[in-house]
Design a protein around this motif. Structure first.
Motif, PDB file in Angstrom:
ATOM      1  N   MET A 101      47.976  13.096 -13.431  1.00  0.00           N
ATOM      2  CA  MET A 101      46.855  12.274 -13.880  1.00  0.00           C
ATOM      3  C   MET A 101      45.553  13.026 -13.656  1.00  0.00           C
ATOM      4  N   VAL A 102      44.657  12.910 -14.627  1.00  0.00           N
ATOM      5  CA  VAL A 102      43.327  13.498 -14.529  1.00  0.00           C
ATOM      6  C   VAL A 102      42.310  12.395 -14.778  1.00  0.00           C
ATOM      7  N   ILE A 103      41.320  12.273 -13.901  1.00  0.00           N
ATOM      8  CA  ILE A 103      40.193  11.374 -14.156  1.00  0.00           C
ATOM      9  C   ILE A 103      38.997  12.254 -14.457  1.00  0.00           C
ATOM     10  N   CYS A 104      38.597  12.258 -15.710  1.00  0.00           N
ATOM     11  CA  CYS A 104      37.564  13.176 -16.192  1.00  0.00           C
ATOM     12  C   CYS A 104      36.725  12.482 -17.263  1.00  0.00           C
ATOM     13  N   PRO A 105      35.449  12.229 -16.981  1.00  0.00           N
ATOM     14  CA  PRO A 105      34.761  12.439 -15.704  1.00  0.00           C
ATOM     15  C   PRO A 105      35.117  11.331 -14.720  1.00  0.00           C
ATOM     16  N   CYS A 106      34.854  11.606 -13.442  1.00  0.00           N
ATOM     17  CA  CYS A 106      35.184  10.641 -12.392  1.00  0.00           C
ATOM     18  C   CYS A 106      33.914  10.236 -11.666  1.00  0.00           C
ATOM     19  N   SER A 107      33.592   8.960 -11.713  1.00  0.00           N
ATOM     20  CA  SER A 107      32.405   8.463 -11.031  1.00  0.00           C
ATOM     21  C   SER A 107      32.668   8.378  -9.531  1.00  0.00           C
ATOM     22  N   MET A 108      31.593   8.380  -8.752  1.00  0.00           N
ATOM     23  CA  MET A 108      31.750   8.264  -7.309  1.00  0.00           C
ATOM     24  C   MET A 108      32.207   6.868  -6.916  1.00  0.00           C
ATOM     25  N   GLY A 109      31.915   5.874  -7.741  1.00  0.00           N
ATOM     26  CA  GLY A 109      32.452   4.547  -7.495  1.00  0.00           C
ATOM     27  C   GLY A 109      33.968   4.530  -7.617  1.00  0.00           C
ATOM     28  N   THR A 110      34.483   5.243  -8.622  1.00  0.00           N
ATOM     29  CA  THR A 110      35.930   5.339  -8.781  1.00  0.00           C
ATOM     30  C   THR A 110      36.546   6.108  -7.626  1.00  0.00           C
ATOM     31  N   VAL A 111      35.891   7.185  -7.203  1.00  0.00           N
ATOM     32  CA  VAL A 111      36.358   7.943  -6.036  1.00  0.00           C
ATOM     33  C   VAL A 111      36.464   7.026  -4.823  1.00  0.00           C
ATOM     34  N   ALA A 112      35.428   6.238  -4.583  1.00  0.00           N
ATOM     35  CA  ALA A 112      35.410   5.350  -3.425  1.00  0.00           C
ATOM     36  C   ALA A 112      36.540   4.328  -3.488  1.00  0.00           C
ATOM     37  N   SER A 113      36.767   3.760  -4.669  1.00  0.00           N
ATOM     38  CA  SER A 113      37.812   2.746  -4.818  1.00  0.00           C
ATOM     39  C   SER A 113      39.198   3.334  -4.608  1.00  0.00           C
ATOM     40  N   ILE A 114      39.411   4.537  -5.124  1.00  0.00           N
ATOM     41  CA  ILE A 114      40.712   5.186  -4.928  1.00  0.00           C
ATOM     42  C   ILE A 114      40.912   5.516  -3.455  1.00  0.00           C
ATOM     43  N   ALA A 115      39.855   6.014  -2.810  1.00  0.00           N
ATOM     44  CA  ALA A 115      39.952   6.367  -1.395  1.00  0.00           C
ATOM     45  C   ALA A 115      40.241   5.139  -0.536  1.00  0.00           C
ATOM     46  N   ALA A 116      39.723   3.986  -0.970  1.00  0.00           N
ATOM     47  CA  ALA A 116      39.940   2.743  -0.227  1.00  0.00           C
ATOM     48  C   ALA A 116      41.247   2.059  -0.607  1.00  0.00           C
ATOM     49  N   GLY A 117      41.876   2.498  -1.693  1.00  0.00           N
ATOM     50  CA  GLY A 117      43.134   1.900  -2.126  1.00  0.00           C
ATOM     51  C   GLY A 117      42.999   0.496  -2.661  1.00  0.00           C
ATOM     52  N   THR A 118      41.859   0.178  -3.276  1.00  0.00           N
ATOM     53  CA  THR A 118      41.632  -1.198  -3.718  1.00  0.00           C
ATOM     54  C   THR A 118      42.441  -1.582  -4.957  1.00  0.00           C
ATOM     55  N   SER A 119      42.671  -0.623  -5.870  1.00  0.00           N
ATOM     56  CA  SER A 119      43.462  -0.880  -7.090  1.00  0.00           C
ATOM     57  C   SER A 119      42.974  -2.115  -7.831  1.00  0.00           C
ATOM     58  N   ASP A 120      41.664  -2.182  -8.057  1.00  0.00           N
ATOM     59  CA  ASP A 120      41.069  -3.360  -8.672  1.00  0.00           C
ATOM     60  C   ASP A 120      41.151  -3.339 -10.186  1.00  0.00           C
ATOM     61  N   ASN A 121      41.434  -2.176 -10.775  1.00  0.00           N
ATOM     62  CA  ASN A 121      41.642  -2.069 -12.216  1.00  0.00           C
ATOM     63  C   ASN A 121      42.728  -1.046 -12.466  1.00  0.00           C
ATOM     64  N   LEU A 122      43.082  -0.842 -13.731  1.00  0.00           N
ATOM     65  CA  LEU A 122      44.244  -0.008 -14.031  1.00  0.00           C
ATOM     66  C   LEU A 122      44.003   1.464 -13.702  1.00  0.00           C
TER      67      LEU A 122
END
Length: 210
Positions: A101-122
């Motif tokens: 999987m590639v997230i391009c571009p990746c916002s810092m909000g998305t980085v934060a959510s992934i790091a926190a494991g929130t899985s709030d969207n797909l």
């Protein structure tokens, strides 16, 4: 419906950071390489696409897949697009998601959510799946400067095996255009995905012999 082996599948997500040209060039190259692309596009990414590219992408996933497929000359079913809450899509489960999987571009909000494991969207859930299944996740953040919080989140993900590849093109290939700078980053992403690329010559190859 065409069936692609999992090694010929990649999830590509676009979030709300600047860098739409990188995403478009990467999508084009993945399709040209015969990769099936599972496409995720956030609402903020659509704003970026409109701002940076002047493009209004279709809202419904099926329409988006068909529109992009025609644009890039993709094979039938080579692009599969999903809405932000399609929890029954393959990318939402370790039993069906591509290993890359590639997230391009990746916002810092998305980085934060992934790091926190929130899985709030797909997008966040798909990234979480790749991490838990010990697959390959590449993040292409575009932010400057990085705050201490950004760096802490990126370091946390790097320690989990996530590849952090900031959109920071080099200049040693003597770029002559913006497209050359975009190609530099796309080439590096393709290299890490293990896909052949002829966009940028690798360091130490093809130079003049002494």
């Amino acid at each position: 419906m065409a069936e692609y082996p999992r090694e010929r599948q990649v999830t590509l997500a676009l979030s709300g950071a600047s860098g739409a040209p990188y995403a478009l060039a990467l999508l084009e190259r993945l399709l040209a390489a015969g990769i099936q692309v599972h496409l995720l596009v956030s609402g903020a990414a659509r704003v970026v696409l409109a701002t940076e590219q002047g493009e209004q992408w279709p809202g419904k996933p099926e329409a988006l897949a068909a529109w992009l497929g025609e644009r890039f000359g993709a094979e039938p079913d080579q692009i599969r697009a999903y809405g932000k809450e399609e929890w029954f899509s393959p990318v939402a489960s370790g039993s069906g998601a591509p290993k890359r999987m590639v997230i391009c571009p990746c916002s810092m909000g998305t980085v934060a959510s992934i790091a926190a494991g929130t899985s709030d969207n797909l997008i966040e859930r798909a990234a979480d799946v790749v991490i838990k299944e010990q697959g390959q996740l590449i993040l292409v953040p575009r932010e400057t400067p990085f705050s201490a919080l950004h760096l802490e989140n990126l370091l946390k993900l790097a320690r989990l095996g996530v590849t952090i590849m900031p959109a920071a093109p080099g200049f040693y290939h003597q770029p002559q255009s913006i497209a050359d700078l975009v190609d530099f980053m796309v080439a590096r992403i393709l290299d890490h995905l293990g896909l052949e690329q002829d966009l940028v010559q690798r360091w130490g190859y093809g130079g003049e012999e002494s």
